[in-house]
Design an enzyme around this catalytic site. Structure first.
Site, mmCIF file in Angstrom:
data_model
loop_
_atom_site.group_PDB
_atom_site.id
_atom_site.type_symbol
_atom_site.label_atom_id
_atom_site.label_comp_id
_atom_site.label_asym_id
_atom_site.label_seq_id
_atom_site.Cartn_x
_atom_site.Cartn_y
_atom_site.Cartn_z
ATOM 1 C CB SER A 127 -0.983 0.100 1.109
ATOM 2 O OG SER A 127 -1.881 -0.900 1.104
ATOM 3 C CG HIS A 148 -3.034 -1.401 -3.609
ATOM 4 N ND1 HIS A 148 -3.699 -0.506 -3.552
ATOM 5 C CD2 HIS A 148 -2.427 -1.728 -2.400
ATOM 6 C CE1 HIS A 148 -3.934 -0.114 -2.090
ATOM 7 N NE2 HIS A 148 -3.103 -1.022 -1.487
ATOM 8 C CD GLU A 160 -6.035 2.061 -6.608
ATOM 9 O OE1 GLU A 160 -5.797 3.002 -7.016
ATOM 10 O OE2 GLU A 160 -5.667 1.771 -5.285
ATOM 11 C CG ASN A 199 -5.602 4.919 0.070
ATOM 12 O OD1 ASN A 199 -6.644 4.999 0.326
ATOM 13 N ND2 ASN A 199 -4.758 3.803 0.355
HETATM 14 P P1 NAD Z 1 -0.876 -9.321 7.357
HETATM 15 O O1 NAD Z 1 -0.029 -9.056 8.392
HETATM 16 O O2 NAD Z 1 -2.248 -9.606 7.764
HETATM 17 O O3 NAD Z 1 -0.294 -10.624 6.780
HETATM 18 C C1 NAD Z 1 0.907 -10.683 6.370
HETATM 19 C C2 NAD Z 1 1.120 -12.347 6.206
HETATM 20 O O4 NAD Z 1 2.599 -12.247 5.520
HETATM 21 C C3 NAD Z 1 1.242 -12.909 7.522
HETATM 22 O O5 NAD Z 1 0.473 -14.074 7.175
HETATM 23 C C4 NAD Z 1 2.673 -13.358 7.612
HETATM 24 O O6 NAD Z 1 2.895 -14.609 8.309
HETATM 25 C C5 NAD Z 1 3.131 -13.357 6.049
HETATM 26 N N1 NAD Z 1 4.606 -13.581 5.963
HETATM 27 C C6 NAD Z 1 5.104 -13.967 4.593
HETATM 28 N N2 NAD Z 1 6.306 -13.904 4.770
HETATM 29 C C7 NAD Z 1 6.776 -13.131 5.797
HETATM 30 C C8 NAD Z 1 7.975 -12.835 6.179
HETATM 31 N N3 NAD Z 1 9.204 -13.151 5.506
HETATM 32 N N4 NAD Z 1 7.982 -12.118 7.251
HETATM 33 C C9 NAD Z 1 7.033 -11.966 7.993
HETATM 34 N N5 NAD Z 1 5.623 -12.385 7.721
HETATM 35 C C10 NAD Z 1 5.492 -13.011 6.381
HETATM 36 O O7 NAD Z 1 -0.844 -8.275 6.392
HETATM 37 P P2 NAD Z 1 -1.929 -7.727 5.480
HETATM 38 O O8 NAD Z 1 -2.681 -6.497 5.982
HETATM 39 O O9 NAD Z 1 -2.661 -8.695 4.716
HETATM 40 O O10 NAD Z 1 -0.815 -6.775 4.276
HETATM 41 C C11 NAD Z 1 -0.039 -7.349 3.552
HETATM 42 C C12 NAD Z 1 0.524 -6.631 2.412
HETATM 43 O O11 NAD Z 1 -0.831 -5.856 1.644
HETATM 44 C C13 NAD Z 1 0.815 -5.085 2.771
HETATM 45 O O12 NAD Z 1 2.066 -4.664 1.777
HETATM 46 C C14 NAD Z 1 0.013 -4.122 2.842
HETATM 47 O O13 NAD Z 1 0.532 -2.775 2.550
HETATM 48 C C15 NAD Z 1 -0.904 -4.469 1.640
HETATM 49 N N6 NAD Z 1 -2.309 -4.059 1.980
HETATM 50 C C16 NAD Z 1 -2.884 -4.403 2.868
HETATM 51 C C17 NAD Z 1 -4.632 -3.989 2.895
HETATM 52 C C18 NAD Z 1 -5.371 -4.129 4.332
HETATM 53 O O14 NAD Z 1 -6.407 -3.590 4.472
HETATM 54 N N7 NAD Z 1 -4.800 -5.002 5.307
HETATM 55 C C19 NAD Z 1 -5.266 -3.441 2.006
HETATM 56 C C20 NAD Z 1 -4.402 -3.160 0.641
HETATM 57 C C21 NAD Z 1 -3.064 -3.794 0.597
#
Ligand code: NAD
Length: 291
Positions: A127, A148, A160, A199
């Site tokens: 993000s 995204h 996106e 955003n």
């Molecule tokens: P999250 O913390 O819920 O999940 C991340 C996952 O990645 C975990 O299950 C973790 O175990 C895993 N993982 C894989 N390799 C890893 C490593 N080397 N070290 C640590 N953990 C590891 O995160 P999320 O909210 O799903 O966000 C993930 C990505 O998506 C981010 O880049 C975030 O910016 C993006 N994003 C999130 C949202 C949202 O609303 N949560 C929306 C759009 C984009």
């Protein structure tokens, strides 16, 4: 795979957290075979629970086909693994949804580059990091871009698509097509932009709303009513903050300028400290009926 007639068919998702589990499930729901990777078998156990919850959510929210067994069938198309090389060995496209941390992403892309087939496209769901912050770690800048998603991908179905100056246009087109094939509306960005399109529009709106409150100009209900009536939008900015979740609103506001920090303190004092975290907990700026 050839990038001019591309149908990206074998998809790997890295990370099975909030977004990764949704991306994996929506992709499988759309008929693709998916491999979902996470770091340990314990985390994969959690992922199974997340995927089961998505089956329930798709059914509860009447996503087309969910009542006819399509959601359960999607689960059978997802293979979980904690072995990175195994996860990517056949992948046409790897979608990365691991934590928003440059060190973790760098380390993961370097490992990924070492074990992925040459043809595999990498897409980041990041993000806040730009794909050009990451491209050098991928070993394949021409086959790397951002894809995204928004939380609750099955409802908020924008995807996106944002390349860097190095992204091969054929790779970009292939990913746009893939996004459409999994039920997303591809939002094509012609250049890199922090905040993408959504955003870039939303954050200034939410900041303007919080300024109106901090400056004592108008209460949230009045701000939201104005926005709804004036623009025909279903939600005003404070309603949107409740949906996003007030913990996230606090975290973002508390790292910004003085007025945003004052808003963060207000959110903490009046809401977070009382367990009012937004729509998900039944109360934030507004109260919500129990689910
Ligand atoms: P999250 O913390 O819920 O999940 C991340 C996952 O990645 C975990 O299950 C973790 O175990 C895993 N993982 C894989 N390799 C890893 C490593 N080397 N070290 C640590 N953990 C590891 O995160 P999320 O909210 O799903 O966000 C993930 C990505 O998506 C981010 O880049 C975030 O910016 C993006 N994003 C999130 C949202 C949202 O609303 N949560 C929306 C759009 C984009």
């Amino acid at each position: 795979m050839s990038t001019d007639s591309t149908r990206l068919s074998r998809i790997t998702v890295l990370g099975t957290g909030v977004l990764g589990s949704q991306i994996a499930f929506q992709t499988a729901y759309s008929g693709f075979d998916v491999v979902a990777y996470d770091i340990t078998d314990e985390v994969l156990d959690t992922a199974r629970g997340r995927l089961d919850s998505l089956v329930a959510a798709y059914r509860a929210e009447n996503v087309a086909g969910a009542a006819d067994g399509k959601a359960e069938a999607a689960l059978t198309r997802i293979r979980l693994t904690s072995d990175l090389a195994d996860a990517v060995k056949d992948a046409d496209l790897v979608i990365e949804a691991i934590p928003e941390n440059l060190d973790i992403k760098r380390d993961t892309y370097q490992k990924l580059a070492a074990v992925s087939p040459a043809h595999t496209i990498f897409a980041t769901n990041s993000s806040t990091l730009l794909p050009s912050d990451l491209k050098e770690f991928t070993g394949r800048p021409a086959k790397f871009l951002a894809l995204h998603f928004a939380n609750h991908v099955w409802v908020n179905n924008t995807a996106e698509v944002m390349g860097t100056e190095s992204t091969d246009p054929a790779v970009y087109r292939a990913v746009v097509e893939f996004a459409g094939n999994i039920g997303m509306v591809p939002i094509e960005l012609k250049k890199e932009k922090a905040g993408y399109v959504l955003n870039s529009l939303l954050v200034p709106l939410l900041n303007a709303a919080s300024d109106l409150l901090v400056d004592g100009i108008a209460e949230p209900e009045m701000v939201d009513r104005t926005w709804r009536i004036g623009t025909g939008s279903p939600f005003g900015p404070f309603q949107i903050m409740d949906i996003v979740g007030l913990t996230t609103v606090y975290n973002i506001s508390s790292t910004a300028g003085p007025k945003q920090r004052a808003f963060a303190e207000l959110v903490k004092k009046h809401y977070l400290d009382h367990g009012k975290l937004g729509a998900a907990t039944g109360e934030g700026f507004y109260t919500y009926p129990a689910k």
